[in-house]
Design an enzyme around this catalytic site. Structure first.
Site, mmCIF file in Angstrom:
data_model
loop_
_atom_site.group_PDB
_atom_site.id
_atom_site.type_symbol
_atom_site.label_atom_id
_atom_site.label_comp_id
_atom_site.label_asym_id
_atom_site.label_seq_id
_atom_site.Cartn_x
_atom_site.Cartn_y
_atom_site.Cartn_z
ATOM 1 N N HIS A 1 0.607 -1.128 -0.203
ATOM 2 C CA HIS A 1 0.006 0.180 -0.109
ATOM 3 C C HIS A 1 0.576 1.175 -0.233
ATOM 4 C CE1 HIS A 1 -3.037 -2.391 2.265
ATOM 5 N NE2 HIS A 1 -3.807 -2.543 1.314
ATOM 6 N N HIS A 2 1.753 1.034 -0.215
ATOM 7 C CA HIS A 2 2.631 2.021 0.086
ATOM 8 C C HIS A 2 2.419 3.332 -1.065
ATOM 9 C CE1 HIS A 2 4.327 0.763 -4.351
ATOM 10 N NE2 HIS A 2 5.385 1.674 -4.117
ATOM 11 N N LYS B 1 -3.034 -2.202 -7.865
ATOM 12 C CA LYS B 1 -3.303 -3.013 -8.973
ATOM 13 C C LYS B 1 -2.547 -4.244 -9.696
ATOM 14 C CE LYS B 1 -4.697 -1.490 -13.121
ATOM 15 N NZ LYS B 1 -5.114 -2.544 -12.919
ATOM 16 N N LYS C 1 -2.690 -8.616 -6.875
ATOM 17 C CA LYS C 1 -2.914 -9.862 -8.445
ATOM 18 C C LYS C 1 -3.828 -10.776 -7.147
ATOM 19 C CE LYS C 1 -1.450 -11.718 -11.525
ATOM 20 N NZ LYS C 1 -0.513 -11.272 -12.825
ATOM 21 N N SER D 1 -2.395 -0.134 -18.259
ATOM 22 C CA SER D 1 -3.178 0.057 -18.023
ATOM 23 C C SER D 1 -3.763 1.231 -16.481
ATOM 24 C CB SER D 1 -3.473 -1.168 -16.744
ATOM 25 O OG SER D 1 -3.861 -1.861 -17.008
#
Ligand code: GLU
Length: 471
Positions: free
Chosen positions: A64-65, A70, A106, A362
């Site tokens: 979560h840095h 994604k 993921k 993306s």
């Protein structure tokens, strides 16, 4: 002594190998390495024959840095927690390498999609999405899935539809998933993005004279003899871009076997042959090889494994004859294979850099969704008018005419796909040089994978440090 590593264990081992070349506090390194959140779920679906099946699925947020997290969603019978954790970790490092401001995530659903009807797959995908929504594991600002092995635009469309239905009025909802059909907010160029990134990355490596000299290969991709394992979205497009650039794709492998032709195989013709006969084997002019892994051992310049993890390991690595291995898949080589190739002087171009084209585009798609405007819409016509004006001036000042072909080329204002391709090209070229410069600056770094990890670790650690979490 060869040890056996789980996939996540292998990623950790590569990380540790690289961490030694950084100066970060062990606590920071431990935090970067750890998977922040693992969500394992089970839910039932009713199959077309009336029976009920309990489905096992995962979403892992490795880091979560930066948010959102994604990473793709995989549909495969082999899906397990360790695999999804490994793939999520690779996403963190991948995003850092190509300067895409996301944390790694993921997802995986443990099913063989070929064994389910489209209706059943839709029910599974929608139910999975609802489970993610319930726990806030999906959203344009929290966690943004995408396609991976066994999924594509269709599944992303179902995810978007489920998300928007359950979040009415959320103006940025389209950014909750990428790899969508263009009609649903997808971006042009996303479908071929991973394969194109693989091509841009390998082309850049092949354009570095001292790297090619060490491998006793000429500079450039033209004429290179290429073998591709896996003719899915990534393998097909990688092979196609190499063929278009004048390389020779001499070998191809799929589930059913491998084929070889020293003169080069026409990718679209092989694709059509497989569609009509159900197999790549017996392709006119090509030789059938005994197994689907035989192609990995062909004599070639560039070998591109573009299917699943662990296909090249301590057992078959000694028989690999390629000079460059381009990891289009995630984790196709085990740590044992890495060591064997480093000793043999085979250049391994690592997954977390080479297949980053998918997530890069993306990112472009997500930006498009948040800005609610197609790339090129505002400036295309303006640029065309300006280019025409400049051309007319040049013609009248010089008294010479520019050919119609050149005129068309110069006048053309960029469309969405032009901007996506050039944005991707720029991203891959920059990433190549960041990694190569790191490697050059520290010759003790044993291979390109370790250099790529060093680059990634430094970026993620800097970001933590700048967040003030680790003063
Ligand atoms: N599944 C792809 C990967 O492994 C793409 C991820 C994405 O676009 O978020 O890189």
């Amino acid at each position: 002594m060869s040890e056996h590593y789980s996939f996540f264990g292998a990623v950790e081992k590569s990380f540790d190998k690289a961490a030694k070349f950084t100066k970060w506090d062990p606590g920071i390194l431990e935090q970067i390495k750890a998977c922040n959140a693992v969500y394992r779920m089970r839910f039932p679906i009713k199959k077309d024959n009336g029976s009920i099946e309990v489905i096992e699925a995962y979403r892992v947020q490795h880091s979560h840095h930066k948010t959102p997290c994604k990473g793709g969603i995989r549909f495969a019978a082999e899906v397990n927690q360790d695999e999804v954790m490994a793939l999520a970790a690779l996403m963190t490092y991948k995003c850092a390498i190509v300067n895409v401001p996301f944390g790694g995530g993921k997802g995986g659903i443990k099913i063989d999609p070929r064994k389910y009807s489209a209706y059943e797959l839709e029910k599974i995908t929608r139910r999975y999405t609802s489970e993610l929504i319930k726990k806030k594991f999906i959203g344009p600002g929290t966690d943004v899935p995408a396609p991976d092995y066994g999924t594509g635009e269709r599944e992303m469309g179902w995810i978007l539809d489920t998300y928007t239905a359950m979040n009415p009025g959320e103006i940025d909802a389209a950014g909750c998933v990428t790899g969508k059909p263009v009609s649903q907010g997808g971006v042009r160029g996303r479908r071929e993005a991973t394969g194109l990134g693989v091509f841009f990355g390998l082309r850049e490596v092949c354009n570095i004279p001292d790297v090619m000299e060490k491998l006793a290969l000429p500079v450039g991709v033209e004429g290179k003899r290429v073998v591709v394992q896996g003719l899915g979205n990534v393998g097909y497009h990688s092979a196609k871009f190499f063929q278009n650039a004048g390389a020779k794709v001499i070998g191809l492998a799929e589930f059913e076997g491998s084929i070889y032709n020293e003169e080069g195989l026409d990718i679209d013709a092989v694709f059509t042959h497989r569609k009509t006969t159900g197999s790549i084997l017996n392709f006119p002019g090509a030789k059938n090889l005994e197994t689907n892994t035989a192609a990995l051992e062909l004599d070639c310049d560039i070998l591109i494994p573009a299917a699943l993890e662990n296909v090249i390991n301590g057992e078959n690595a000694p028989r690999v004859k390629a000079k460059i291995i381009g990891e289009a898949a995630n984790g196709p080589l085990t740590p044992e294979a890495d060591e064997i190739f480093a000793k043999k002087g085979i250049l391994v171009v690592p997954d977390m850099y080479l297949n980053a084209g998918g997530v890069t585009v993306s990112y472009f798609e997500w930006l498009k969704n948040l800005s609610h405007v197609r790339y090129g819409r505002m400036e295309k016509r303006f640029n065309e008018n300006m280019n025409t004006h400049i051309l007319n001036q040049i013609e009248s000042l010089t008294g010479k005419k520019v050919s119609d072909k050149e005129k068309g080329y110069i006048q053309h204002g960029a469309d969405e796909v032009d901007l996506v391709y050039s944005g991707l090209e720029e991203t891959m070229i920059t990433a190549t040089h960041e990694i190569m410069n790191e490697w050059k600056a520290n010759p003790a770094i044993p291979d390109m994978r370790t250099a790529a990890y060093v680059v990634a670790v430094n970026k993620v650690a800097t970001s933590y440090a700048e967040l003030g979490i680790f003063p």
